[in-house]
Each structure stands twice: as C-alpha cells, then as structure tokens.
Design a protein around this motif. Structure first.
Motif, short mmCIF file in Angstrom:
data_model
loop_
_atom_site.label_atom_id
_atom_site.label_comp_id
_atom_site.label_asym_id
_atom_site.label_seq_id
_atom_site.Cartn_x
_atom_site.Cartn_y
_atom_site.Cartn_z
N ARG A 33 -29.64 -0.55 4.67
CA ARG A 33 -28.79 -1.12 5.81
C ARG A 33 -28.09 -1.45 5.83
NH1 ARG A 33 -34.27 -3.74 8.94
NH2 ARG A 33 -34.97 -1.58 10.04
N GLU A 34 -27.49 -2.43 5.30
CA GLU A 34 -25.71 -2.61 4.96
C GLU A 34 -25.28 -1.61 4.85
OE1 GLU A 34 -26.15 -5.37 2.19
OE2 GLU A 34 -27.94 -7.05 3.05
N ALA A 35 -25.36 -0.71 3.96
CA ALA A 35 -24.39 0.14 3.69
C ALA A 35 -23.96 0.84 4.90
CB ALA A 35 -25.21 1.05 2.11
N ASP A 36 -25.41 1.18 5.34
CA ASP A 36 -24.41 2.38 6.63
C ASP A 36 -25.58 1.66 7.88
OD1 ASP A 36 -24.14 3.71 8.59
OD2 ASP A 36 -23.12 5.75 7.22
N PRO A 37 -24.70 0.60 8.56
CA PRO A 37 -26.09 0.63 9.56
C PRO A 37 -26.22 1.50 10.65
CG PRO A 37 -23.53 -1.26 9.98
CD PRO A 37 -23.87 -0.03 8.55
N ALA A 38 -26.00 3.20 10.96
CA ALA A 38 -25.36 3.88 11.77
C ALA A 38 -27.35 4.86 10.50
CB ALA A 38 -24.68 4.72 11.72
N THR A 76 -35.68 8.89 -4.21
CA THR A 76 -35.14 10.06 -4.54
C THR A 76 -34.15 10.40 -3.51
OG1 THR A 76 -37.32 10.71 -5.33
CG2 THR A 76 -35.68 12.20 -4.16
N PHE A 77 -32.82 10.79 -3.74
CA PHE A 77 -31.78 11.32 -2.98
C PHE A 77 -31.89 12.29 -2.45
CE2 PHE A 77 -31.01 6.53 -3.74
CZ PHE A 77 -29.89 5.99 -2.90
N ALA A 78 -32.23 12.77 -1.64
CA ALA A 78 -32.17 14.19 -1.59
C ALA A 78 -30.93 15.37 -1.62
CB ALA A 78 -32.31 14.45 0.23
N LYS A 79 -29.47 14.65 -1.76
CA LYS A 79 -28.59 15.24 -2.16
C LYS A 79 -27.75 14.77 -3.62
CE LYS A 79 -27.31 17.92 1.78
NZ LYS A 79 -26.25 17.59 3.20
N GLY A 80 -29.03 14.01 -4.15
CA GLY A 80 -28.32 12.71 -5.09
C GLY A 80 -27.36 13.22 -5.90
N ALA A 81 -27.71 14.57 -6.74
CA ALA A 81 -27.04 15.88 -7.53
C ALA A 81 -25.39 15.87 -6.45
CB ALA A 81 -27.47 17.30 -7.65
N ALA A 82 -25.49 15.75 -5.78
CA ALA A 82 -24.01 16.29 -4.73
C ALA A 82 -23.13 14.64 -4.89
CB ALA A 82 -23.98 16.04 -4.24
N VAL A 83 -23.79 13.47 -4.79
CA VAL A 83 -23.02 11.82 -5.05
C VAL A 83 -22.63 11.20 -6.34
CG1 VAL A 83 -23.66 9.35 -4.53
CG2 VAL A 83 -24.21 11.71 -3.22
N ALA A 84 -21.42 11.08 -6.51
CA ALA A 84 -21.04 10.32 -8.35
C ALA A 84 -22.08 9.40 -7.72
CB ALA A 84 -19.40 10.29 -7.93
N ASP A 85 -22.15 9.03 -9.09
CA ASP A 85 -22.51 7.71 -10.20
C ASP A 85 -22.27 7.29 -10.99
OD1 ASP A 85 -24.51 5.77 -10.01
OD2 ASP A 85 -26.93 7.86 -11.59
N PRO A 86 -20.87 6.43 -10.40
CA PRO A 86 -20.66 6.01 -11.70
C PRO A 86 -21.07 5.00 -12.64
CG PRO A 86 -19.44 5.56 -9.81
CD PRO A 86 -20.72 6.30 -9.43
N THR A 117 -22.83 1.75 -2.90
CA THR A 117 -22.11 3.15 -2.90
C THR A 117 -22.52 4.11 -2.71
OG1 THR A 117 -20.11 1.04 -3.89
CG2 THR A 117 -19.59 3.88 -4.05
N LEU A 118 -23.51 4.23 -3.52
CA LEU A 118 -24.76 5.60 -3.96
C LEU A 118 -24.93 5.52 -1.85
CD1 LEU A 118 -25.16 7.07 -6.46
CD2 LEU A 118 -27.08 5.79 -6.77
N VAL A 119 -25.37 5.11 -1.59
CA VAL A 119 -26.20 5.18 -1.02
C VAL A 119 -24.84 5.69 0.57
CG1 VAL A 119 -26.76 4.23 1.78
CG2 VAL A 119 -27.37 3.85 -0.33
N ARG A 120 -23.32 5.38 0.56
CA ARG A 120 -22.48 5.65 1.21
C ARG A 120 -21.88 7.24 0.82
NH1 ARG A 120 -20.51 0.49 0.09
NH2 ARG A 120 -21.47 -1.33 2.38
N GLY A 121 -22.13 7.57 -0.17
CA GLY A 121 -21.76 8.58 -1.07
C GLY A 121 -22.39 9.62 -0.38
N ALA A 122 -24.60 9.59 -0.37
CA ALA A 122 -25.09 10.47 0.11
C ALA A 122 -25.01 10.93 1.38
CB ALA A 122 -26.20 9.67 -0.37
N VAL A 123 -24.73 9.73 2.22
CA VAL A 123 -24.12 9.87 4.13
C VAL A 123 -22.84 10.50 3.93
CG1 VAL A 123 -23.09 9.04 6.02
CG2 VAL A 123 -25.01 7.67 4.69
#
Length: 135
Positions: A33-38, A76-86, A117-123
């Motif tokens: 929720r903090e990462a993206d209130p929308a 589980t991130f639905a599109k996790g493979a498309a998200v950078a995970d440094p 950051t990961l959550v924002r990348g998934a958005v």
C-alpha cells in the motif's frame, strides 16, 4: 465497495492466522500500500477448500498474490520475470517465463525499500502491457 469487502476479507485472513504468518502478511500488505496507494485489494480463488481465498493486489492487472502455508508466506508476482530485482528478493518460481515469487519463512525479514521498488516495477510492467487488438 468491492475494495472494502476485499480489505475486510484480508483483515479477517490475517487475524485468523494468529501467528508470525499473519504478522508477515500484514507487514507486506502495508508495504504494498505504501509503494503505490492506487493498488486495489481483491480476494480471488475462494472455494470450499479455501473459503478465505487468496489476498491479491491489483493495478492494471494482478501485481501479486499473498498465500500462506504452514511454513511460509509466499508472494507471487504475476509478471515478476519482467521486473528488475537488483536486491535479489525473488527466491522462488525462478524457472518460469512469467511469474516470480518471494518465500518468507519464520524469522525472515525483508528489505522494505527494495520490496517497494519491486512492487512499483510490477505496477509499471502492468501499465506498460500492450493493448489487446481485436482482430
């Protein structure tokens, strides 16, 4: 209204766990929720064997699901493979072409800034998806 219902169902799920898994899921939920209130909450896949369903967070599609097992909490991130995970938070479902997951066991912590950051990348991955063509 659906969000309020889903939020209440997730509240009930967390409360019903009554152990470290509930506390972990509550912490991860707050970070999402903090990462993206929308981001909107939903509960999916309710069935007799899992009447509480699976907490799900969405924005332009599913961002991630939060499942609890006897020994872990799995996001589980639905599109996790498309998200950078440094920071290397993904530690499960690494073989697939689409999903990635984070398994947290009792006593595990998570880097809050890296997780957000990961959550924002998934958005961003969801918002960038190409529009469906109608042919």
């Amino acid at each position: 209204m659906a969000d309020e219902d889903a939020s209440a169902l997730i509240d009930a799920k967390i409360a019903s766990l009554g152990d470290w898994r509930g506390a972990t899921l509550a912490k991860l939920r707050a970070l999402i929720r903090e990462a993206d209130p929308a981001i909107e909450e939903a509960v999916k896949w309710r069935k007799p064997t899992n009447p509480a369903g699976v907490p799900t967070w969405e924005r332009a599609g599913v961002i991630c699901t939060g499942e609890t097992y006897k020994d872990k909490v799995k996001l589980t991130f639905a599109k996790g493979a498309a998200v950078a995970d440094p920071a290397g938070l993904f530690n499960a479902s690494l073989d697939g072409n689409v999903r990635r997951a984070i398994d947290l066991f009792e006593g595990d912590g998570i880097d809050a800034a890296a997780f957000k950051t990961l959550v924002r990348g998934a958005v961003e991955a969801n918002l960038a998806k190409p529009a469906r063509s109608r042919t």
